[in-house]
Write an enzyme that holds these catalytic residues in place. Structure first.
Site, mmCIF file in Angstrom:
data_model
loop_
_atom_site.group_PDB
_atom_site.id
_atom_site.type_symbol
_atom_site.label_atom_id
_atom_site.label_comp_id
_atom_site.label_asym_id
_atom_site.label_seq_id
_atom_site.Cartn_x
_atom_site.Cartn_y
_atom_site.Cartn_z
ATOM 1 N N ASP A 182 1.233 -1.377 0.388
ATOM 2 C CA ASP A 182 -0.251 0.264 0.155
ATOM 3 C C ASP A 182 0.855 1.180 -0.047
ATOM 4 O O ASP A 182 0.325 2.097 -0.288
ATOM 5 C CB ASP A 182 -1.272 -0.046 1.558
ATOM 6 C CG ASP A 182 -1.802 -0.888 0.733
ATOM 7 O OD1 ASP A 182 -1.942 -2.511 1.222
ATOM 8 O OD2 ASP A 182 -2.823 -0.668 0.271
ATOM 9 N N ASN A 227 1.776 -3.284 4.277
ATOM 10 C CA ASN A 227 0.967 -3.758 2.993
ATOM 11 C C ASN A 227 0.344 -4.615 4.230
ATOM 12 O O ASN A 227 0.357 -3.965 5.494
ATOM 13 C CB ASN A 227 1.678 -4.962 2.742
ATOM 14 C CG ASN A 227 0.795 -6.009 1.563
ATOM 15 O OD1 ASN A 227 -0.166 -5.021 0.776
ATOM 16 N ND2 ASN A 227 0.422 -7.310 1.436
HETATM 17 O O1 MRU Z 1 -7.521 -3.144 3.288
HETATM 18 P P1 MRU Z 1 -7.022 -3.108 1.826
HETATM 19 O O2 MRU Z 1 -8.255 -4.584 1.322
HETATM 20 O O3 MRU Z 1 -7.368 -2.540 0.704
HETATM 21 O O4 MRU Z 1 -5.998 -4.117 1.537
HETATM 22 C C1 MRU Z 1 -5.329 -3.824 0.457
HETATM 23 C C2 MRU Z 1 -3.598 -4.740 0.200
HETATM 24 O O5 MRU Z 1 -3.014 -4.845 1.918
HETATM 25 C C3 MRU Z 1 -3.438 -5.190 -0.775
HETATM 26 O O6 MRU Z 1 -2.181 -6.053 -0.389
HETATM 27 C C4 MRU Z 1 -2.707 -4.364 -2.068
HETATM 28 O O7 MRU Z 1 -3.519 -2.637 -1.650
HETATM 29 C C5 MRU Z 1 -2.213 -4.513 -2.364
HETATM 30 S S1 MRU Z 1 -2.552 -3.341 -3.933
HETATM 31 C C6 MRU Z 1 -2.856 -4.103 -5.775
#
Ligand code: MRU
Length: 356
Positions: free
Chosen positions: A240, A250
């Protein structure tokens, strides 16, 4: 990619409405939802109807389009940009997309602003698709190397959902997997369930099934023993926010998986488009870590015997719970970063070489 054999993207714009796949209903129900105004867009990001760093960036870009349709006014647009950036704190793509849109829109007059906003939001989506495709081609080489040596199924562990549902298409961590599968390499994916929102079980496994890729859901704490038993050849996760130092934020639990991989000498790769790099923040301790409602832990949703989505309490009524949504994996535990420009060491030197 596909759902029920039909090609989809995660977000599109049609007749002045933003269309999304409501991810809170997957895998049990496939619902396309209309976002009609700024409030809908902010709410979709906050409640995780859309989620995943690149997709929330794209939704924020379209959120600004919706704001302009609602009220073509500079101060309304500025407030909209603040609301969108504030809707989730950890993924830098959100701010990156809003800043890019606002920069572009600052130079146009109010007659042209809507047309230009729509075109820039589309550009953000198209660019993400091409970046994710290249991440796949660059990551494919790593999988090919392992396959050449092993001459048998490559077992890849992934955490959370960094698949096409987290982007516009292809995904980040899953893109090399899709490319390898299309080349005929035998792949099996260990899918971390990813409590509490179960993005692994509900989204990664679902999208891999739709593409015909063998996968097995495991409880989040299972990866360690599988690595010790030699059942994991490599890990690939998304991110992220990646700092210029190569430190990677992440989904919560990524750090522990990286530690286990390090202890077992298993390569641990992180896949990302350059829109996920935060070139400004120096210390990973300053990355804002989202804390979400503890109800996401204490309650669980699923299908009841009448096929109805139902939420139930699974914790003692009096217990407190804490729900941190992300953690940070220091660069030293990351074997490499798979980007649209190539694979590099997780370090400022590695990133600078790729992104001059
Ligand atoms: O809380 P989320 O589902 O938005 O978190 C998403 C993640 O942690 C993903 O691994 C991340 O955004 C990866 S980018 C494709």
């Amino acid at each position: 990619m596909h759902i029920n054999g039909k090609v989809f993207r995660t977000i599109w714009f049609q007749d002045n409405i933003v269309k999304i796949i409501d991810q809170t209903k997957l895998p049990h129900k496939f619902v396309v939802k209309d976002l009609k105004n700024l409030k809908d867009a902010v709410n979709a990001i906050k409640t995780m109807e859309v989620r995943g760093a690149p997709l929330i960036g794209a939704t924020a870009a379209y959120g600004l389009v919706l704001a302009i349709i609602e009220k073509n006014d500079k101060s309304f647009l500025k407030k909209a940009s603040e609301d969108l950036i504030g809707s989730r704190p950890t993924a830098i793509n959100l701010k990156w997309a809003v800043d890019r849109m606002m920069e572009k829109l600052s130079r146009v007059n109010s007659n042209d602003i809507l047309k230009i906003a729509i075109s820039e939001a589309k550009n953000i989506c198209e660019e993400d698709i091409s970046f994710c495709k290249n991440i796949g081609l660059n990551g494919l080489r790593i999988i090919e190397e392992i396959y050449k040596k092993k001459k048998d199924t490559v077992n890849i562990l992934t955490h959370c959902n960094a698949g096409w549902l987290a982007t516009i298409d292809w995904g980040t961590a899953t893109s090399p997997i899709y490319h390898a599968h299309q080349k005929g390499i035998k792949i099996h994916v260990w899918v971390d369930e990813t409590r509490p929102r179960n993005q692994g079980a509900n989204l990664t496994s679902y999208e891999l099934n739709e593409e015909g890729i063998p996968n097995t859901i495991i409880a989040d704490n299972t990866g360690g023993i599988l690595m010790q038993q030699g059942k994991v050849d490599m890990c690939i996760t998304g991110t992220d926010r990646t700092l210029s130092s190569g430190d990677v934020a992440n989904k919560i639990g990524t750090y522990l998986k990286a530690l286990a991989a390090y202890d077992n000498k298993i390569p641990f790769y992180v896949a990302l488009p350059s829109s996920t790099i935060d070139w400004n923040l120096k210390n990973f301790k300053n990355i804002p870590i989202e804390e979400r409602n503890s109800e996401e832990l204490s309650h669980i949703e699923g299908l009841d015997e009448n096929n109805k989505l139902t939420k139930i309490l699974i914790y003692p009524k009096k217990s407190k719970a804490m729900n941190l949504a992300f953690d940070v994996t220091p660069a030293k535990y990351v074997t490499g970063l798979i980007t649209e420009k190539g694979v590099c060491e997780a370090s400022s030197k590695g990133l600078k070489n790729l992104f001059k």
